[in-house]
Structure formats: C-alpha cells, structure tokens
Design an enzyme around this catalytic site. Structure first.
Site, PDB file in Angstrom:
ATOM      1  N   LYS A  18      25.405  39.069  39.777  1.00  0.00           N
ATOM      2  CA  LYS A  18      26.451  39.156  38.757  1.00  0.00           C
ATOM      3  C   LYS A  18      25.880  38.871  37.375  1.00  0.00           C
ATOM      4  O   LYS A  18      26.314  39.456  36.371  1.00  0.00           O
ATOM      5  CB  LYS A  18      27.581  38.187  39.084  1.00  0.00           C
ATOM      6  CG  LYS A  18      28.528  38.676  40.177  1.00  0.00           C
ATOM      7  CD  LYS A  18      29.692  37.739  40.337  1.00  0.00           C
ATOM      8  CE  LYS A  18      30.763  38.322  41.254  1.00  0.00           C
ATOM      9  NZ  LYS A  18      30.282  38.597  42.606  1.00  0.00           N
TER      10      LYS A  18
ATOM     11  N   GLU B  41      33.116  33.038  33.443  1.00  0.00           N
ATOM     12  CA  GLU B  41      33.821  34.121  32.767  1.00  0.00           C
ATOM     13  C   GLU B  41      35.181  33.630  32.279  1.00  0.00           C
ATOM     14  O   GLU B  41      35.841  32.836  32.961  1.00  0.00           O
ATOM     15  CB  GLU B  41      34.038  35.317  33.699  1.00  0.00           C
ATOM     16  CG  GLU B  41      32.781  36.089  34.018  1.00  0.00           C
ATOM     17  CD  GLU B  41      33.051  37.297  34.890  1.00  0.00           C
ATOM     18  OE1 GLU B  41      32.134  38.126  35.041  1.00  0.00           O
ATOM     19  OE2 GLU B  41      34.175  37.414  35.427  1.00  0.00           O
TER      20      GLU B  41
ATOM     21  N   HIS C  72      41.633  36.497  46.926  1.00  0.00           N
ATOM     22  CA  HIS C  72      40.613  37.406  46.384  1.00  0.00           C
ATOM     23  C   HIS C  72      40.190  38.484  47.382  1.00  0.00           C
ATOM     24  O   HIS C  72      39.203  39.177  47.152  1.00  0.00           O
ATOM     25  CB  HIS C  72      39.378  36.624  45.906  1.00  0.00           C
ATOM     26  CG  HIS C  72      39.690  35.552  44.912  1.00  0.00           C
ATOM     27  ND1 HIS C  72      40.141  35.823  43.640  1.00  0.00           N
ATOM     28  CD2 HIS C  72      39.633  34.199  45.009  1.00  0.00           C
ATOM     29  CE1 HIS C  72      40.338  34.679  42.988  1.00  0.00           C
ATOM     30  NE2 HIS C  72      40.038  33.694  43.798  1.00  0.00           N
TER      31      HIS C  72
ATOM     32  N   ARG D  59      27.754  50.733  47.670  1.00  0.00           N
ATOM     33  CA  ARG D  59      27.993  51.247  49.022  1.00  0.00           C
ATOM     34  C   ARG D  59      29.322  51.983  49.038  1.00  0.00           C
ATOM     35  O   ARG D  59      30.025  52.025  48.029  1.00  0.00           O
ATOM     36  CB  ARG D  59      28.043  50.087  50.019  1.00  0.00           C
ATOM     37  CG  ARG D  59      29.043  49.001  49.595  1.00  0.00           C
ATOM     38  CD  ARG D  59      29.228  47.946  50.641  1.00  0.00           C
ATOM     39  NE  ARG D  59      29.949  46.783  50.149  1.00  0.00           N
ATOM     40  CZ  ARG D  59      31.255  46.693  49.983  1.00  0.00           C
ATOM     41  NH1 ARG D  59      32.005  47.744  50.255  1.00  0.00           N
ATOM     42  NH2 ARG D  59      31.832  45.590  49.540  1.00  0.00           N
TER      43      ARG D  59
END
Length: 651
Positions: free
Chosen positions: A116, A200, A235, A292
């Site tokens: 990330k 973030e 999530h 993917r």
C-alpha cells in the site's frame, strides 16, 4: 499456442476457469487437497493432482507442490484464480522460471501493488488521486503518531501489505491511536508476515467503487466500467453491482482513465481492479489495486457481454485486447451477492456440515457461480462461500426483483446460510434508492431483530407436521397410522412443542395449544409437497435426514427435529442420548468411539466456544451408537455430536 491450463485454486473460481478454458479448447488440470478429493472442480477437470493435506499452508499455498503437478501433467500455463497464491509475486516468478506462462500480471506489478505504501507513491507520480495520509519510509510508532497530528482525525491505520480489513483500524481521536497502532501491527504481522503500516485520512461514509481494467503486452489498456462494492460487513464485500447507481458518465470516464493510468504506470498485463473511495461530492481517491480476477467479476461480464477469463487467456498468449475502449459498451444492470454457510443470527458464525440438498433457482437473467452440489460437505478448512448469485436486468429494479426471487427460491438444506439476510439487503429501501454507503449495513442491520430465528407460525408448524408424516428417501411417516389423532413432538430452536394431527382423507388439522391450522394435501413427490391452503395451492420443499426435517415455503426456510419417540430428558438415566452442540464452536477433542460403554455424566466431547472449553457429557448410561464429529471440526449450535443407546439387560 497454449494447450494445457493448470488452475492453482479450488471451489467456484476453479470451476469458473475450467469451464471457459474447456470451451476454448484447453486441456485442464485441477489441483486439490485431501479434503477436496471429491470436489466439483476435481471432477470437471481433465486431470487432477493431489497436492497435500487439508491445511491450506500444506496444499493450496504449497507452490512447489503446484509446480510439481504442472510438471507431472505437462501443463504449459497456470491460472491462479483469486486468493491463495494469486497475488504472490514469488509464485508468479517461480512459474516463469519453471517455463510456465502465468495467467496474470508480471511479478514486478504484483510486488508493487502488493504494498500500500509503494503503490500509493507510484499512483501519486502517475497523477492518480490518493487519500491524504502518510506513507513514508519511517513507519515507527513515534513517526506515525507525529504524522497523525498533521493529517487530523478521524483517520485510518492500514497494513501496508494487506487487505480484506485485516490490520485496518478507524481511529477517532489521538487518545486511541497508540493502542490501535499496536493492534494493527499485530494483526498485520500475523496475517501477512509484515507489520508495516500507513495512515490515511478517513473518508466518512464513502462509496467503494472499483474499475475493471485490462492491459496487454502491446501497450493497450482499457477499462470495462465500474462496480459498486459499498455494501460491506467488517470491510468484507457482501453485495456488488454494475454499474454503480452513484456514478455519472463523467465520473465513470474520469475514474476509468485514472485506472488505466495506474495500470500503465506499473507495466500491467491481464485483468486488474483499481479500487477507489468516492466521497459524497464524487471526489475519488485511489485505495489499492488487486492484481487478479475479482470475486465480483461476473457483474462486469453480464453488463459488457464479455468473458473476462477468455480475455485473460488471450493476453497470456500474447494476443492484443479483443476490444478497444470505444468498442466497449454497457448494457443493463447486474447485482451479485455471496451466499455463505454462516449464521447471521449468531454473529455470522461460519457453518460446516453436509449439504443435503442444493438447488439453485432457475429463471431469466440469473447466474450461479458455485463449486458445491447436493451431498457435498462444507469443510472447516476453507472459506464457507457456497455460491455467487447474480441477477441481470434491463434496469436496476428488474435485476433487484430477479435477485430477491432467486434467493427466496434457492434451496439449501443441511447448513444455515445468509440467504434471508441477503434478500433483506436487496429489498431494503436505502439500497433500492441507490444510497447505500460503506456504513449502510452497520446502521441498517446492527440490531435488527429479524436476523434472529423467528418463532414458527402455526402454518409453518402444520407444514412441518404434514411433511413429517409423508417421509422421504424411504423413510416412512405417520400418514399410514390407523389412528385419526396422532400426537407429534417437534424440537424447534431448542424447545419441544407438542402437536396433534387429525386426518380425514387428504385433509389435515394440526393444533398446538389453542392454535389450529387446516390444510389439504394435493400431492407430494420427491421432497415436493403441494397443499391447498384456504383455497390457494402452495408448494413446499422438504428433506428428512434422520430425525431432522428441513423445509422451504413462502420464500422462507426452517428446520425441526422429530422427537416424538424419544424419551423425555431430565430424570436420571432417561436422557435422549442425542448429544448436541450447545453453541457454535470448534471440537477440541473427542474422548469416545463407537461401541464404547459410557456412564451418565461422563465427558464425551470437548467443545471450544467463546474462548472457553465446554464439556459435552453423557445424559444417560449406555453404548455409543455413533460419533458424528471429529477433533478440529467447526460445529454449529444443535448439531448432533454423539448418540448413545440403552444397554440391554440380559435375562
């Protein structure tokens, strides 16, 4: 020209890839663990190789065993599916080093997008909007705490190497930060072997919108519309749809072009998904790129008319993309839900056991991607997803209506599922208005009493009694009994209910306490009962397995146990002898075997649940007639574990 494809995966995705590959003329090779020896994907493939025991680490994550299977069978290409090794750059490189074509992006792109921190830096350089935050080289707690002051609260702590909500924490204030950093690091280390974190700025109540991209080896890259994946629980995606009801044509183009820039920036090839968060003002921010095929790719296929697995194989062979951006069009609307063996009423606990009957609904615009059939067993070793149920319609409402009907008409007997929960989501007014954000499920269903088992109505009890009388699979019922009044005892949700059935020809009257219900049997055959209820003909599906009876009617499903001939439990030595799990949990140990003589009060099984061990004790003396569980198995509440029969005294 590639000829033989090995699918390094299992379940519905392996079945999905095999079907397209065979349609294109490829020979196919399945790999399987010992637990999957009789799985659908194994039977569909031309060849299959066992790669190890049930444990994922020793089988589906065993790269060397998979490569050895490719060598044994002469496969020349490998499709990784999703999950397992699909985003493992070392596996992609190992395939290449072994002379195999990896049906996916180059290892450099997988490695970059797997971080990330690094991917966010690369996206900033490519001009892709990112969420403000901190992704510096120094990711110590002290540095992150200092950076958090500059970013402001609320903010998200995220594992740099991970996804799926693991190692992720929403932090509302500075006082919560240190503890959440510690917990996120621990989760990240355990899940991904890497405890690096980033920060973030939290985008409150956003939409989760992703763009399907494709790139080839000739410098071409396109996007195939977007998918809205905002409906999530912890999530994890629950519902996916295409196109998004929130995205305008202008926003779609802007996000699509940004996603293509992201793909080109990392030298991408094949299928990829660029995920964005979109705020209420339709500002979008790069979240991550999945290198993917995605679980939710069918909704994109249905609105574009394209086979994305076929595209993957074409790119792997070095062919240019089948369509240019201008040739890609979107038609209609598609919605997908994930049908799981899980219990929404008890914290969505995964369920295991045999699927006695699985019958997907049929109808226009419906698609099922599944890797299970009637008679298969949901194993505790793998994800308990039974199927992806997808509906397409010319309009969003048409797709919703078809999906609700499909969920109501899909039959799953033997394991508890989230079928009713999914149909409630799709029928919800907020979802119907296209207003569901990532916080939708938490706010709409957090304390919803309808997710708990509902008390059966007298009509449902009457149907249960009726189906019980008919029997199935060679099991007789009470229908041939000479008496005109038949007493029946049903165990429903842990409670024993006494019913009385009065029959006169094909007419039945079922009473429980002061309630009574009348119905007429019109016909019955192969687990399908047709009744006439107040002049209206109704159908009910049913299946009897031992003393358990599973039923489905009126868009509902339920189960009961026939305890009519079991002795009442409670007095010394007169227990039922049928020992059940008192709650969902894991079997730690089984202390007896069939044929053992046991005493009342003797511990037979140890169940672990809620971080505590619970002994399951004999409720009567006798001989163990059956052991229906094993150490390591996940069991559900009321699941039969051990049966005891009475010791017959010799005269």
């Amino acid at each position: 020209m590639l000829k033989k494809l090995l699918i390094a995966n299992r379940g519905e995705i392996a079945v999905r890839v095999i079907r397209t590959a065979k349609a294109l003329g490829y020979r196919t090779v399945a790999v399987y663990s010992e637990a999957d020896a009789n799985a659908m994907h194994v039977e569909l493939a031309d060849e299959a190789v066992c790669i190890g025991p049930a444990q994922v680490s020793a089988s589906y994550l065993n790269a060397e065993a998979i490569l050895d299977a490719a060598r044994k069978t002469g496969a020349d290409c490998v499709h990784p599916g999703y999950g397992f090794l699909s985003e493992n750059s070392a596996f992609a490189k190992a395939c290449k080093d072994a002379g195999l074509v990896f049906v996916g992006p180059p290892e450099s792109a997988i490695e970059l997008m797997g971080s990330k921190r690094r991917s966010k830096i690369a996206m900033q350089e490519a001009g892709v909007p990112v969420v403000p935050g901190y992704e510096g080289d120094n990711a110590s707690d002290d540095e992150l705490i200092q950076a958090a002051t500059d970013i402001g609260f609320p903010l998200m702590v995220k594992a740099s190497a991970g996804g799926g909500g693991r190692g992720m924490r929403l932090v509302e204030s500075e006082a919560e930060l240190a503890d959440n950093l510690k917990r996120a690091r621990s989760e990240a280390k355990q899940a991904f072997g890497d405890d690096e974190l980033i920060l973030e700025k939290a985008v409150i109540e956003p939409r989760h919108v992703e763009i399907q991209v494709f790139a080839d080896r000739h410098g071409n890259a396109v996007y195939l519309g977007e998918r809205d994946c905002s409906v999530q629980r912890r999530h994890q995606k629950v519902v996916e749809e295409a196109p998004s009801p929130f995205v305008t044509p202008e926003l779609r183009q802007a996000m699509g072009e940004a996603a293509v820039r992201a793909a080109l920036a990392c030298g991408y090839e094949g299928a990829g998904t660029v995920e964005f968060l979109v705020d209420m003002d339709r500002n979008f921010y790069f979240l991550e790129m999945n290198t993917r095929l995605q679980v939710e790719h069918p909704v994109t296929e249905l609105i574009t008319g394209q086979d994305l697995v076929a595209w993957q194989l074409a790119v792997a062979e070095g062919q240019p993309l089948p369509l240019t951006q201008e040739e890609i069009t979107l038609n209609g609307h598609a919605i997908e839900v994930r049908l799981y063996a899980e219990d929404p009423a008890h914290g969505f606990t995964p369920q295991t056991g045999e699927i006695h009957r699985f019958e997907p609904a049929e109808g226009e615009g419906l698609r099922y991607d599944t890797g299970v059939r009637s008679g298969d067993t949901v194993s505790p070793h793998y994800d308990p997803m039974l199927a992806k149920v997808i509906a397409w319609g010319q309009t969003r409402d048409e797709a919703r209506r078809r999906l609700i009907r499909a969920l109501e008409d899909t039959t799953v007997f033997g394991v508890t599922t989230n079928r009713w929960f999914l149909s409630r989501i799709i029928a919800d007014d907020t979802f119907g208005a296209g207003e569901a954000t990532t916080g939708f499920l938490q706010s709409a269903f957090a304390d919803d009493p309808s997710l708990s088992p509902q008390k059966l109505s007298i009509r449902e009890l009457a149907l249960s009694a009726c189906a019980l009388g008919l029997g199935n699979s060679g099991q007789g019922g009470w229908s041939n009994a000479p008496a005109t009044v038949i007493p029946i005892k049903l165990e429903v949700q842990g409670e024993t209910l006494e019913l009385k059935v009065r029959k006169s020809g094909t007419s039945l009257s079922v009473s429980h306490g002061d309630e009574e219900y009348h119905l007429e049997v019109h016909s019955h055959c192969d687990g399908l009962l047709c009744i006439i209820d107040n002049g209206v003909r109704q159908r009910c599906q049913y299946h009897r397995q031992g003393d358990s009876l599973y039923l489905q009617a009126f868009g509902q499903s339920w189960s009961v146990r026939d305890v009519t001939h079991q002795p009442a439990a409670g007095s010394a030595g007169t227990g039922s002898g049928k020992l059940q799990a008192s709650m969902d949990g894991a079997i730690i140990d089984v202390l007896v075997a069939e044929g053992d003589t046991v005493e009342q009060g003797q511990t037979l099984v140890i169940l672990e649940a809620m971080k505590m061990e619970h002994p399951v004790k004999a409720d009567r003396p006798g001989v163990v007639a059956g052991v229906h569980t094993r150490a390591g198995e996940q069991v559900r509440r009321s699941q039969l574990l051990v049966e005891i029969t009475v010791i017959e005294e010799k005269t």
